[in-house]
Design an enzyme around this catalytic site. Structure first.
Site, PDB file in Angstrom:
ATOM      1  N   CYS A 101       0.767  -1.117   0.066  1.00  0.00           N
ATOM      2  CA  CYS A 101       0.035  -0.179   0.021  1.00  0.00           C
ATOM      3  C   CYS A 101       0.833   1.238  -0.006  1.00  0.00           C
ATOM      4  O   CYS A 101       1.760   1.190   0.889  1.00  0.00           O
ATOM      5  CB  CYS A 101      -0.858   0.017   1.255  1.00  0.00           C
ATOM      6  SG  CYS A 101      -1.919   1.455   1.490  1.00  0.00           S
ATOM      7  N   HIS A 143      -9.136  -4.015  -1.393  1.00  0.00           N
ATOM      8  CA  HIS A 143      -8.080  -3.049  -0.815  1.00  0.00           C
ATOM      9  C   HIS A 143      -8.365  -1.529  -0.996  1.00  0.00           C
ATOM     10  O   HIS A 143      -8.412  -0.837   0.219  1.00  0.00           O
ATOM     11  CB  HIS A 143      -6.796  -3.540  -1.533  1.00  0.00           C
ATOM     12  CG  HIS A 143      -5.806  -2.536  -1.016  1.00  0.00           C
ATOM     13  ND1 HIS A 143      -4.539  -3.263  -0.179  1.00  0.00           N
ATOM     14  CD2 HIS A 143      -5.486  -1.411  -0.859  1.00  0.00           C
ATOM     15  CE1 HIS A 143      -3.775  -2.262   0.061  1.00  0.00           C
ATOM     16  NE2 HIS A 143      -4.218  -1.020  -0.191  1.00  0.00           N
ATOM     17  N   GLU A 144      -8.568  -1.094  -2.076  1.00  0.00           N
ATOM     18  CA  GLU A 144      -8.786   0.321  -2.151  1.00  0.00           C
ATOM     19  C   GLU A 144     -10.087   0.885  -1.753  1.00  0.00           C
ATOM     20  O   GLU A 144     -10.233   1.790  -0.978  1.00  0.00           O
ATOM     21  CB  GLU A 144      -8.847   0.580  -3.832  1.00  0.00           C
ATOM     22  CG  GLU A 144      -7.596   0.249  -4.548  1.00  0.00           C
ATOM     23  CD  GLU A 144      -6.450   1.112  -4.102  1.00  0.00           C
ATOM     24  OE1 GLU A 144      -6.540   1.887  -3.334  1.00  0.00           O
ATOM     25  OE2 GLU A 144      -5.442   0.449  -4.210  1.00  0.00           O
ATOM     26  N   HIS A 147     -10.184   1.589   1.939  1.00  0.00           N
ATOM     27  CA  HIS A 147      -9.612   2.907   2.475  1.00  0.00           C
ATOM     28  C   HIS A 147     -10.807   3.972   2.587  1.00  0.00           C
ATOM     29  O   HIS A 147     -10.641   5.007   3.386  1.00  0.00           O
ATOM     30  CB  HIS A 147      -8.682   3.358   1.469  1.00  0.00           C
ATOM     31  CG  HIS A 147      -7.288   2.905   1.304  1.00  0.00           C
ATOM     32  ND1 HIS A 147      -6.453   2.991   2.169  1.00  0.00           N
ATOM     33  CD2 HIS A 147      -6.582   2.273   0.357  1.00  0.00           C
ATOM     34  CE1 HIS A 147      -5.280   2.507   2.055  1.00  0.00           C
ATOM     35  NE2 HIS A 147      -5.297   2.133   0.776  1.00  0.00           N
TER      36      HIS A 147
HETATM   37 NI    NI Z   1      -3.786   1.002   0.001  1.00  0.00          NI
END
Ligand code: NI
Length: 181
Positions: A101, A143-144, A147
């Site tokens: 990341c 994953h994104e 966030h």
């Molecule tokens: Ni990330």
């Protein structure tokens, strides 16, 4: 277009829930997408979420080959700008793989993610996106989009012995090769 500063783990912008994008067609949203793309390419990375550039909005960008044909054709995979996403795991199957990341520079972690995912949202024209994906594509989206809910990948890890420095990856690769023999 500009290359933006990337927030690192510990900054509060990475810990909060981001707000919905009210108007995906607004000029400032297009400008943000352009800046995020430049920032991601410069890093380089395969995905970036708006909170990583200190903008607490529900928008992510990523590049993955959408089909096997694109993968074989090579070149740069298409860019997806995904706004106000909704994720739906299609079953309970989990896959554990290495992730990195841009907000945790120098680190890698073994992270379990749903194997099969449907995701929806809109693009910069406000047009609907609705895709059913697996593999790397499913991983990047999870994953994104984490966030946007203030979640970084170590919070998804079940075994923190899998959180290591990138510079030590070679030891893990050597161990894996030795096991295959
Ligand atoms: Ni990330």
């Amino acid at each position: 277009m500009s290359i933006l500063k990337i927030a690192r783990m510990g900054h509060p912008v990475l810990c909060r829930r981001a707000e919905d994008v009210a108007d995906p067609g607004a000029p400032e949203i297009h400008a943000l997408a352009d800046d995020m793309l430049q920032t991601m390419q410069d890093a380089p990375g395969s995905g970036l979420a708006a909170p990583q550039v200190y903008v607490s909005l529900r928008m992510v960008i990523f590049r993955v080959p959408l089909t096997d044909i694109e993968e074989i054709a090579g070149g740069e995979p298409p860019l997806t700008v995904l706004i106000n996403p909704i994720l739906e795991p299609l079953d309970d199957e989990m896959v554990t793989e290495w992730e990195g990341c841009l907000s945790l520079p120098g680190l890698r972690g073994l992270v379990p993610r749903y194997a099969h995912l449907r995701y929806r949202g809109v693009d910069l024209a406000g047009a609907p996106i609705d895709r059913t994906v697996e593999g790397f594509h499913a991983r990047v989206v999870q994953h994104e989009c984490d966030h946007l809910d203030g979640i970084l990948y170590p919070q998804r890890m079940t075994d923190l012995t899998g959180l290591i420095f990138e510079s030590e990856m070679r030891h893990r690769i050597a161990e894996a090769r030795a096991r295959e023999r």
